[in-house]
Design a protein around this motif. Structure first.
Motif, PDB file in Angstrom:
ATOM      1  N   LYS A 188       0.828  -1.197   0.000  1.00 12.76           N
ATOM      2  CA  LYS A 188       0.000   0.000   0.000  1.00 12.76           C
ATOM      3  C   LYS A 188       0.868   1.255   0.000  1.00 12.76           C
ATOM      4  O   LYS A 188       2.009   1.244   0.466  1.00 12.76           O
ATOM      5  CB  LYS A 188      -0.917   0.012   1.229  1.00 12.76           C
ATOM      6  N   GLU A 189       0.294   2.343  -0.521  1.00  6.89           N
ATOM      7  CA  GLU A 189       1.008   3.613  -0.519  1.00  6.89           C
ATOM      8  C   GLU A 189       1.043   4.187   0.887  1.00  6.89           C
ATOM      9  O   GLU A 189       0.053   4.143   1.620  1.00  6.89           O
ATOM     10  CB  GLU A 189       0.339   4.600  -1.479  1.00  6.89           C
ATOM     11  N   ASN A 191       3.028   7.390   3.635  1.00  9.29           N
ATOM     12  CA  ASN A 191       3.603   8.729   3.664  1.00  9.29           C
ATOM     13  C   ASN A 191       4.532   8.850   4.868  1.00  9.29           C
ATOM     14  O   ASN A 191       4.164   8.483   5.986  1.00  9.29           O
ATOM     15  CB  ASN A 191       2.498   9.786   3.740  1.00  9.29           C
ATOM     16  N   ASP A 196       5.558  10.473  -0.249  1.00  2.00           N
ATOM     17  CA  ASP A 196       4.784   9.277  -0.547  1.00  2.00           C
ATOM     18  C   ASP A 196       5.695   8.171  -1.061  1.00  2.00           C
ATOM     19  O   ASP A 196       6.612   8.419  -1.855  1.00  2.00           O
ATOM     20  CB  ASP A 196       3.711   9.585  -1.601  1.00  2.00           C
ATOM     21  N   TYR A 197       5.447   6.961  -0.614  1.00  2.00           N
ATOM     22  CA  TYR A 197       6.210   5.809  -1.089  1.00  2.00           C
ATOM     23  C   TYR A 197       5.340   4.569  -0.933  1.00  2.00           C
ATOM     24  O   TYR A 197       4.314   4.591  -0.253  1.00  2.00           O
ATOM     25  CB  TYR A 197       7.517   5.652  -0.309  1.00  2.00           C
ATOM     26  N   THR A 198       5.742   3.484  -1.594  1.00  2.00           N
ATOM     27  CA  THR A 198       5.034   2.213  -1.500  1.00  2.00           C
ATOM     28  C   THR A 198       5.995   1.150  -1.001  1.00  2.00           C
ATOM     29  O   THR A 198       7.095   0.991  -1.535  1.00  2.00           O
ATOM     30  CB  THR A 198       4.465   1.786  -2.869  1.00  2.00           C
ATOM     31  N   ASP A 201       7.227  -2.262  -2.863  1.00  2.15           N
ATOM     32  CA  ASP A 201       6.869  -1.623  -4.125  1.00  2.15           C
ATOM     33  C   ASP A 201       6.917  -2.589  -5.300  1.00  2.15           C
ATOM     34  O   ASP A 201       6.861  -2.162  -6.457  1.00  2.15           O
ATOM     35  CB  ASP A 201       7.784  -0.430  -4.394  1.00  2.15           C
TER      36      ASP A 201
END
Length: 216
Positions: A188-189, A191, A196-198, A201
């Motif tokens: 999930k994304e 913060n 913002d990052y996943t 990923d």
């Protein structure tokens, strides 16, 4: 994993060429319903890791093969399948090793092309729902320090992708190899300090070796 993908691609291209230039078709129009299962070799494809290692798992489920013509059939399936990977991260958010284990209820909808009475190639989309997900981290970084654990709520519930493979079918027994290419990031994304990052990923990538048995 890359070598297996290359071999599978060559086999599929060769098979497609045989269908394209064949003058006659000796396909089968028999309707089938049965069970199938086998071994998974899975990882997560991502650009933000230094190394990723394949995890070995399994798949088990049911299938139906519904003929359209002697050459073409639709094959819906429903399987319980395990995926995941062991990833070595080294970026601004995390440095260390993370092991992901993801268990899905997966439903491919495949177009089957019968090359002859026994051999076929198949491909189509799959849709999957995450039943259970877990990750263990042995890491150091600005977010995850020491040993941390991600649970089911840290992953996307749904996954979609493309499945392609080649199979052999006799009257009752079948076997084959299939590659699943995920299109949805499993994490999930998030913060962190306005960024913002996943995490994770990556997207699912798996090779399945399967054996099937036709009940009907």
């Amino acid at each position: 994993m890359k070598k297996l993908k290359t071999i599978l691609a060559i086999v599929l291209l060769t098979s497609i060429s045989q269908v394209t230039f064949a003058q006659t078709s000796t396909g089968t129009s028999s309707q089938k319903f049965g069970i199938k299962g086998g071994v998974n070799f899975s990882n997560l494809y991502t650009e933000d890791v230094e190394d990723n290692n394949v995890l070995t798992g399994f798949n088990i489920g049911v299938f139906a093969k519904l003929p359209i013509t002697p050459t073409f059939a639709i094959q819906p399936e429903l399987s319980y399948t395990t995926k995941g990977a062991e990833l070595v991260y080294n970026n601004a958010f995390i440095s260390g090793t993370s092991t992901f284990k993801l268990n899905y209820l997966e439903a491919p909808i495949l177009l089957v092309v019968n090359l002859n009475e026994n051999f076929n190639i198949h491909g189509g989309p799959y849709f999957a729902y995450l039943i259970d997900g877990k990750a263990t981290n042995d890491s150091e970084g600005t977010i995850f320090d020491g040993e941390d654990t991600l649970d089911n709520d840290d992953f996307n519930k749904f996954d979609t992708g493309i499945s392609v493979g080649i199979g052999y079918d006799s009257n009752k027994i079948g076997f084959g190899i299939r590659y699943n290419y995920g299109l949805q990031k499993v994490g999930k994304e998030r913060n962190f300090n306005g960024t913002d990052y996943t995490f994770p990923d990556g997207k699912n990538s798996a090779i399945n070796l399967y054996l099937s048995y036709s009940i009907l």
